[in-house]
Each structure stands twice: as structure tokens, then as C-alpha cells.
Scaffold this motif. Sequence first.
Motif, PDB file in Angstrom:
ATOM      1  N   GLY A 100       0.753  -1.096   0.178  1.00 23.72           N
ATOM      2  CA  GLY A 100       0.258  -0.353   0.335  1.00 23.72           C
ATOM      3  C   GLY A 100       0.496   1.403   0.119  1.00 23.72           C
ATOM      4  N   ARG A 101      -0.023   1.777   0.550  1.00 17.85           N
ATOM      5  CA  ARG A 101       1.228   3.690   0.379  1.00 17.85           C
ATOM      6  C   ARG A 101       1.086   4.218   1.839  1.00 17.85           C
ATOM      7  N   PHE A 102       1.514   5.387   2.347  1.00 17.14           N
ATOM      8  CA  PHE A 102       0.956   6.057   3.397  1.00 17.14           C
ATOM      9  C   PHE A 102       1.080   6.936   2.833  1.00 17.14           C
ATOM     10  N   ALA A 103      -0.793   7.821   3.790  1.00 17.52           N
ATOM     11  CA  ALA A 103      -0.859   9.215   3.614  1.00 17.52           C
ATOM     12  C   ALA A 103      -0.334  10.530   4.459  1.00 17.52           C
ATOM     13  N   LEU A 104      -0.028  10.798   4.338  1.00 16.88           N
ATOM     14  CA  LEU A 104       0.305  12.278   5.580  1.00 16.88           C
ATOM     15  C   LEU A 104      -0.304  13.775   5.294  1.00 16.88           C
ATOM     16  N   THR A 105      -1.897  13.884   6.023  1.00 19.01           N
ATOM     17  CA  THR A 105      -2.313  15.488   5.699  1.00 19.01           C
ATOM     18  C   THR A 105      -1.397  16.245   6.458  1.00 19.01           C
ATOM     19  N   LEU A 106      -1.606  17.406   6.295  1.00 19.46           N
ATOM     20  CA  LEU A 106      -1.169  19.042   7.390  1.00 19.46           C
ATOM     21  C   LEU A 106      -2.174  19.255   7.373  1.00 19.46           C
ATOM     22  N   SER A 107      -2.641  20.453   8.746  1.00 19.15           N
ATOM     23  CA  SER A 107      -4.130  21.424   8.247  1.00 19.15           C
ATOM     24  C   SER A 107      -2.769  22.568   7.546  1.00 19.15           C
ATOM     25  N   LEU A 108      -4.482  23.317   6.927  1.00 21.34           N
ATOM     26  CA  LEU A 108      -3.406  24.411   6.719  1.00 21.34           C
ATOM     27  C   LEU A 108      -3.979  25.556   7.336  1.00 21.34           C
ATOM     28  N   ASP A 109      -4.887  25.713   8.386  1.00 16.24           N
ATOM     29  CA  ASP A 109      -5.489  26.400   8.879  1.00 16.24           C
ATOM     30  C   ASP A 109      -5.242  27.412   9.982  1.00 16.24           C
ATOM     31  N   GLY A 110      -3.706  26.755  10.944  1.00 13.08           N
ATOM     32  CA  GLY A 110      -3.192  27.969  11.571  1.00 13.08           C
ATOM     33  C   GLY A 110      -2.578  26.390  12.321  1.00 13.08           C
ATOM     34  N   ARG A 111      -3.461  26.045  12.521  1.00 19.24           N
ATOM     35  CA  ARG A 111      -3.117  25.002  13.829  1.00 19.24           C
ATOM     36  C   ARG A 111      -2.378  23.680  13.047  1.00 19.24           C
ATOM     37  N   GLU A 112      -1.787  23.537  13.831  1.00 18.74           N
ATOM     38  CA  GLU A 112      -0.322  22.248  13.849  1.00 18.74           C
ATOM     39  C   GLU A 112      -0.802  20.671  14.170  1.00 18.74           C
ATOM     40  N   GLU A 113      -0.955  20.326  13.251  1.00 21.25           N
ATOM     41  CA  GLU A 113      -2.675  19.039  13.350  1.00 21.25           C
ATOM     42  C   GLU A 113      -2.098  18.636  12.518  1.00 21.25           C
ATOM     43  N   CYS A 114      -1.803  16.657  11.863  1.00 26.16           N
ATOM     44  CA  CYS A 114      -2.405  16.258  10.899  1.00 26.16           C
ATOM     45  C   CYS A 114      -2.733  14.697  10.753  1.00 26.16           C
ATOM     46  N   TYR A 115      -3.237  14.461   9.977  1.00 23.45           N
ATOM     47  CA  TYR A 115      -3.408  13.025  10.468  1.00 23.45           C
ATOM     48  C   TYR A 115      -2.125  11.790   9.267  1.00 23.45           C
ATOM     49  N   ILE A 116      -2.664  10.839   9.708  1.00 22.29           N
ATOM     50  CA  ILE A 116      -1.627   9.442   8.508  1.00 22.29           C
ATOM     51  C   ILE A 116      -2.590   8.278   8.542  1.00 22.29           C
ATOM     52  N   THR A 117      -2.726   8.167   6.639  1.00 24.87           N
ATOM     53  CA  THR A 117      -3.499   7.201   6.779  1.00 24.87           C
ATOM     54  C   THR A 117      -2.723   5.670   5.755  1.00 24.87           C
ATOM     55  N   HIS A 118      -3.011   5.026   6.078  1.00 22.17           N
ATOM     56  CA  HIS A 118      -2.365   3.598   5.449  1.00 22.17           C
ATOM     57  C   HIS A 118      -3.935   3.577   4.206  1.00 22.17           C
ATOM     58  N   TRP A 119      -3.438   3.608   3.357  1.00 26.67           N
ATOM     59  CA  TRP A 119      -4.169   2.598   1.941  1.00 26.67           C
ATOM     60  C   TRP A 119      -2.862   1.739   1.799  1.00 26.67           C
ATOM     61  N   PHE A 120      -4.624   0.532   1.190  1.00 26.65           N
ATOM     62  CA  PHE A 120      -4.040  -0.481   0.467  1.00 26.65           C
ATOM     63  C   PHE A 120      -4.756  -1.498   0.249  1.00 26.65           C
ATOM     64  N   ARG A 121      -5.381  -2.395  -0.806  1.00 26.75           N
ATOM     65  CA  ARG A 121      -5.778  -2.857  -1.403  1.00 26.75           C
ATOM     66  C   ARG A 121      -6.027  -4.493  -0.596  1.00 26.75           C
ATOM     67  N   PRO A 122      -7.113  -4.461   0.254  1.00 24.35           N
ATOM     68  CA  PRO A 122      -7.371  -5.885   0.775  1.00 24.35           C
ATOM     69  C   PRO A 122      -7.094  -7.475  -0.124  1.00 24.35           C
ATOM     70  N   GLU A 123      -7.299  -7.175  -1.385  1.00 22.16           N
ATOM     71  CA  GLU A 123      -7.938  -8.715  -2.171  1.00 22.16           C
ATOM     72  C   GLU A 123      -6.994  -7.807  -3.644  1.00 22.16           C
ATOM     73  N   PRO A 124      -6.218  -8.415  -4.484  1.00 24.50           N
ATOM     74  CA  PRO A 124      -5.513  -7.691  -5.821  1.00 24.50           C
ATOM     75  C   PRO A 124      -6.510  -6.694  -6.930  1.00 24.50           C
ATOM     76  N   HIS A 125      -7.525  -7.261  -6.235  1.00 26.65           N
ATOM     77  CA  HIS A 125      -8.178  -6.835  -7.459  1.00 26.65           C
ATOM     78  C   HIS A 125      -9.735  -5.578  -6.451  1.00 26.65           C
ATOM     79  N   ALA A 126      -9.669  -6.064  -5.712  1.00 24.22           N
ATOM     80  CA  ALA A 126     -10.428  -4.830  -4.892  1.00 24.22           C
ATOM     81  C   ALA A 126     -10.107  -3.402  -4.644  1.00 24.22           C
ATOM     82  N   PHE A 127     -11.582  -2.618  -4.778  1.00 23.32           N
ATOM     83  CA  PHE A 127     -11.038  -1.110  -4.502  1.00 23.32           C
ATOM     84  C   PHE A 127     -10.348  -0.534  -2.994  1.00 23.32           C
ATOM     85  N   GLU A 128      -9.021  -0.080  -3.450  1.00 26.50           N
ATOM     86  CA  GLU A 128      -8.169   0.460  -2.037  1.00 26.50           C
ATOM     87  C   GLU A 128      -8.910   0.849  -0.776  1.00 26.50           C
ATOM     88  N   ASP A 129      -8.482   0.402  -0.226  1.00 24.33           N
ATOM     89  CA  ASP A 129      -9.655   0.939   1.266  1.00 24.33           C
ATOM     90  C   ASP A 129      -8.488   1.595   2.295  1.00 24.33           C
TER      91      ASP A 129
END
Length: 116
Positions: free
Chosen positions: A21-50
Motif C-alpha cells: 500500500g502507501r502512507f498518506a500524510l495530511t497537514l492542516s493549513l488553517d493555522g493549527r499544527e495538526e496532521c493525520y496519517i492514513t495507510h491506503w492498501f488493497r485487501p485483495e489484488p482486484h479490490a478497491f483501495e481501502d
Amino acid sequence: MTIEEVQARLRAAHARIGNEGRFALTLSLDGREECYITHWFRPEPHAFEDCRAVGSGSLAECLAALDRYVAAYARRPTLEEVGRTLGLDPDPAPEKAARRRTGRQHADMPMLVAAE
């Protein structure tokens, strides 16, 4: 911490889970120093990404959550790997595997031409 250092941490974590899969780091741009990390992956080769939430909060909290996530991550074998383990799907011969990778499955098959 520089963006290059954050990217290096994300790449190292990605390698530790087998580059699934892949990791995504999202940073807030509204003045707060907050972020979150998500892990995107495919549960099966032909499945949609989760995705799974890995962590949120400050950058330090996110990176600490990333380390915990990677430490607890259990890679799930693919159906092909399970089949090979059970002896149901033996490894293909090297030449067949090479053709499969290049998309030339039918290159060796004779061509049938209809005669008039």
C-alpha cells in the motif's frame, strides 16, 4: 523536522511493512499544527483501495502512532501465496513467470488460420 526527514520516516515505515500500500500524510493549513496519517492498501489484488487511520494530532504524535502501527502490522499473505504454501498453486517455471510479467502469455502459441 524537515519535510525530507518526515518523508524518510514514512519511507522507512513503508519498507518495514513490506511496501504494501502507501502512507498518506495530511497537514492542516488553517493555522493549527495538526496532521493525520492514513495507510491506503488493497485487501485483495482486484479490490478497491481501502484505508486505515494510523494517527492524528501533532506531527510528533503522528510519527509515534506510525511507529506503533508498523510494529503491530501483520502482513496478510495473498491468495497465491496461500495456495503455494498448501501445494495447490506451485511456483510457475521461470520462463512462464517471465512471460507473465511481460504480458506475453500467448507468444509461443501457434496461430490457427482458416483455409478457404
